[in-house]
Design an enzyme around this catalytic site. Structure first.
Site, PDB file in Angstrom:
ATOM      1  N   PRO A 158     -35.409 -12.019 -64.969  1.00  0.00           N
ATOM      2  CG  PRO A 158     -35.924 -12.950 -62.886  1.00  0.00           C
ATOM      3  CD  PRO A 158     -36.411 -12.888 -64.314  1.00  0.00           C
ATOM      4  CE1 TYR A 159     -28.800 -15.273 -69.405  1.00  0.00           C
ATOM      5  CE2 TYR A 159     -30.420 -14.436 -70.959  1.00  0.00           C
ATOM      6  CZ  TYR A 159     -29.152 -14.901 -70.694  1.00  0.00           C
ATOM      7  OH  TYR A 159     -28.231 -14.997 -71.706  1.00  0.00           O
ATOM      8  N   GLY A 160     -32.388 -11.565 -68.089  1.00  0.00           N
ATOM      9  CA  GLY A 160     -32.128 -10.385 -68.896  1.00  0.00           C
ATOM     10  C   GLY A 160     -31.579  -9.235 -68.074  1.00  0.00           C
ATOM     11  CB  THR A 162     -28.082 -11.250 -64.530  1.00  0.00           C
ATOM     12  OG1 THR A 162     -28.426 -12.231 -65.505  1.00  0.00           O
ATOM     13  CG2 THR A 162     -28.894 -11.467 -63.265  1.00  0.00           C
ATOM     14  CE  LYS A 163     -25.393 -12.272 -70.835  1.00  0.00           C
ATOM     15  NZ  LYS A 163     -24.079 -12.926 -70.614  1.00  0.00           N
TER      16      LYS A 163
END
Length: 335
Positions: A158-160, A162-163
């Site tokens: 999920p972090y990737g 959002t980036k």
């Protein structure tokens, strides 16, 4: 007066979001060295108070630096960006593992909503250039050698995601018909160095070698990473501020890789004591390999890394030892 590094006119005004953070604080110092007037924006909640104070110590002493405590997801950005030539957008919610849980909304607020609001305000205010901090996490895992910007993004966390949204939102704003704001998005490959977060791999390895406390290696330790020293990441930002581009994403790395187990051995060699470790299960969302193709960065930015991994680790070890001894923080040389 002009900048010795980029040839840009000095005394322009820059805004740096995430100014109290790892890369952000180094970048603010470099911009002041280059003759910019700098406004730093940070909500000051991302680090322990003593870490924030240490990161900001030299900046607070410079009258050309103004710190504004604000959250870009809710702040009045029109007033904060007024008169800015360039915005360096580093504010973000970091971390792969925590992004899987209930705190994902924080990632959306910081990385997505905050970026959208920032680019909206930059467009209204006629900001010339926004340099956006992205991540190699947008690629997912690469097994077949260096990854170029033309590769299909397939984030694994999920972090990737959002980036990827962060940079795509920024580029869409720059491509909007009539846009006065251009964007260069920098896809960092694992930045390390003095002031790196305590939960990051190299900091944890150095701490283990100095204290004997074991760390956990997630998986078999054969995953490969492209590690980028913080002064090279800062230099990429300075170059991106002046690059001839309207809407582009470029890699910022070294073009070389090392396995986690090889890195553990290298850190032990530099410290002079072994890193104690134990194996744990693989982490969710961890890429098997990251490896930057730097052809695009060389062409668009004129960027090439200058600090090799052993030298960079040596600088980070010296910095950590200086903290333990209560000495003044060693200054980084910037090429």
């Amino acid at each position: 007066m002009t900048s010795a590094t980029t040839g840009a006119p000095a005394y322009r005004r820059a805004v740096v979001t995430g100014a109290a953070g790892f890369i952000g604080s180094h970048l603010c110092e470099a911009l002041l060295d280059e003759g910019w007037l700098v406004t730093g924006i940070d909500h000051l909640r991302g680090h322990p108070e003593e870490v924030t104070a240490r990161n900001l110590r030299s900046l607070r002493a410079d009258p050309r630096f103004l710190l504004v405590t604000a959250d870009i997801a809710v702040a009045d950005l029109d007033s904060l960006l007024y008169g800015a030539d360039t915005v360096f957008h580093l504010a973000a919610r970091p971390g792969v593992r925590a992004s899987w849980g209930e705190r994902f909304s924080e990632y959306v607020d910081s990385n997505v909503l905050g970026t959208h609001r920032l680019l909206d305000a930059a467009g209204r205010g006629g900001v010339r250039r926004v340099v956006v901090s992205s991540s190699s996490s947008v690629y997912g895992g690469a097994e077949d050698g260096p990854t170029a910007e033309t590769s299909l993004p397939t984030p694994l966390s999920p972090y990737g995601v959002t980036k990827l949204l962060t940079e795509q939102l920024s580029l869409v704003h720059a491509k909007r018909p009539g846009s006065r704001t251009s964007v260069v998005a920098l896809r960092y490959f694992t930045v390390y160095g003095p002031r790196q977060r305590a939960d990051m791999a190299i900091t944890r390895m150095i701490d283990s070698a100095l204290t004997g406390r074991p760390i956990t290696v997630f998986g078999d330790g054969l995953q490969r990473r492209d590690f980028t020293f913080v002064s090279d990441a800062v230099q990429a930002n300075l170059l991106a501020a002046q690059a001839r581009a309207q809407a582009v994403a470029v890699n910022v790395g070294t073009g070389s890789t090392i396995t986690v187990l090889e890195l553990i051995e290298l850190v032990g060699e530099v410290v002079g004591q072994p890193v104690a470790f134990e194996h744990g299960p693989p982490g969710d969302g961890d890429a098997r390999s990251t490896h930057a193709d730097l052809a695009g960065a060389a062409e668009v930015l004129g960027y090439w890394p200058t600090v090799d991994l052993r030298t960079g680790i040596k600088h980070q070890v010296e910095w950590i030892r200086s903290l333990s001894a209560g000495a003044r923080e060693p200054q980084l040389a910037r090429g």
